[in-house]
Design a protein around this motif. Sequence first.
Motif, PDB file in Angstrom:
ATOM      1  N   GLY A   1       0.780  -1.236   0.000  1.00  0.00           N
ATOM      2  CA  GLY A   1       0.000   0.000   0.000  1.00  0.00           C
ATOM      3  C   GLY A   1       0.805   1.275   0.000  1.00  0.00           C
ATOM      4  O   GLY A   1       0.291   2.330   0.392  1.00  0.00           O
ATOM      5  N   ASP A   2       2.060   1.215  -0.485  1.00  0.00           N
ATOM      6  CA  ASP A   2       2.928   2.396  -0.457  1.00  0.00           C
ATOM      7  C   ASP A   2       3.077   3.071  -1.814  1.00  0.00           C
ATOM      8  O   ASP A   2       3.949   3.928  -1.998  1.00  0.00           O
ATOM      9  CB  ASP A   2       4.324   1.995   0.060  1.00  0.00           C
ATOM     10  N   THR A   3       2.243   2.685  -2.784  1.00  0.00           N
ATOM     11  CA  THR A   3       2.349   3.240  -4.129  1.00  0.00           C
ATOM     12  C   THR A   3       0.977   3.673  -4.642  1.00  0.00           C
ATOM     13  O   THR A   3      -0.057   3.343  -4.056  1.00  0.00           O
ATOM     14  CB  THR A   3       2.927   2.202  -5.114  1.00  0.00           C
ATOM     15  N   VAL A   4       0.989   4.395  -5.748  1.00  0.00           N
ATOM     16  CA  VAL A   4      -0.248   4.763  -6.433  1.00  0.00           C
ATOM     17  C   VAL A   4      -0.643   3.587  -7.322  1.00  0.00           C
ATOM     18  O   VAL A   4       0.122   3.189  -8.209  1.00  0.00           O
ATOM     19  CB  VAL A   4      -0.063   6.036  -7.275  1.00  0.00           C
TER      20      VAL A   4
ATOM     21  N   SER B   1       3.358   6.756  -2.656  1.00  0.00           N
ATOM     22  CA  SER B   1       2.213   7.427  -2.026  1.00  0.00           C
ATOM     23  C   SER B   1       2.421   8.924  -1.879  1.00  0.00           C
ATOM     24  O   SER B   1       1.489   9.713  -2.048  1.00  0.00           O
ATOM     25  CB  SER B   1       1.928   6.802  -0.657  1.00  0.00           C
ATOM     26  N   LYS B   2       3.655   9.322  -1.581  1.00  0.00           N
ATOM     27  CA  LYS B   2       3.951  10.753  -1.409  1.00  0.00           C
ATOM     28  C   LYS B   2       3.813  11.542  -2.708  1.00  0.00           C
ATOM     29  O   LYS B   2       3.761  12.768  -2.693  1.00  0.00           O
ATOM     30  CB  LYS B   2       5.344  10.939  -0.807  1.00  0.00           C
ATOM     31  N   GLY B   3       3.767  10.841  -3.840  1.00  0.00           N
ATOM     32  CA  GLY B   3       3.657  11.528  -5.120  1.00  0.00           C
ATOM     33  C   GLY B   3       2.273  11.462  -5.742  1.00  0.00           C
ATOM     34  O   GLY B   3       2.090  11.861  -6.898  1.00  0.00           O
ATOM     35  N   LYS B   4       1.297  11.006  -4.964  1.00  0.00           N
ATOM     36  CA  LYS B   4      -0.035  10.774  -5.544  1.00  0.00           C
ATOM     37  C   LYS B   4      -0.703  12.044  -6.072  1.00  0.00           C
ATOM     38  O   LYS B   4      -1.488  11.985  -7.013  1.00  0.00           O
ATOM     39  CB  LYS B   4      -0.949  10.054  -4.547  1.00  0.00           C
ATOM     40  N   ASP B   5      -0.395  13.196  -5.493  1.00  0.00           N
ATOM     41  CA  ASP B   5      -0.996  14.457  -5.943  1.00  0.00           C
ATOM     42  C   ASP B   5      -0.005  15.340  -6.705  1.00  0.00           C
ATOM     43  O   ASP B   5      -0.268  16.523  -6.936  1.00  0.00           O
ATOM     44  CB  ASP B   5      -1.547  15.236  -4.746  1.00  0.00           C
TER      45      ASP B   5
END
Length: 248
Positions: free
Chosen positions: A88-91, A217-221
């Motif tokens: 669950g750490d990726t888009v 996840s930190k790059g999702k937006d």
Amino acid sequence: MIPRLALFTLSALCLSMAHADEVQVAVAANFTAPIQAIAADFEKDTGHTLVASYGATGQFYTQIKNGAPFEVFLAADDSTPAKLEKEGDTVVGSRFTYAVGTLALWSAKEGYVDDRGAVLAANQYQHLSIANPKAAPYGLAATQVLDKLKLTEATKAKIVEGQNISQAYQFVSTGNAELGFVALSQIYKDGKVTSGSAWIVPSDLYSPINQDAVVLSKGKDSAAAKALMDYLKGPKAAAIIKSYGYAL
């Protein structure tokens, strides 16, 4: 008075700059030269800035799990990004293979390595450099080659282990090891080996090095993260990647 066309151009430039962003990227060490070339074109074509950190894929996994601020991960394998995806750490849906790597046996000395790698079995060298097989996929591939050639025991005492493929390369380039297993991309450009001598290791001697990219996840937006992933799939990036000896 500023002409209307100049005002429009200036406004468009300001709007473009306002939407330009940075993307923090964890890059497998073998891909250092290609991503540096890609980054220059990416910034020119999109206005976004790529900020890269280089290292071993396994070490990046640990850093990402510990909250490192990376938004995109360009790994040296496909299993580590898949593991992060599962955890669950990726888009979701962002992962794809951006390059297929090739392993090479290399020496900084001209003529030292023959085109069939017989120097390896001859065992006349003192040191053989490889990347840490637990953290670096190219290091794991090197151990698979030695195993397939039944040279694991014969070379055991001669192994000099780098933390990542860049350090494995440095051991050879500085003469601390007569030869070593490196990524072909480190010694190859536009169809030829750029220095020393090398054996391009046949792909049937090691598992495929499918290198996957994924948005974390930190790059999702992040618009810059999405733009980079799109750019890596485009023709300019593909041409650069191929020029360093990767398959697509």
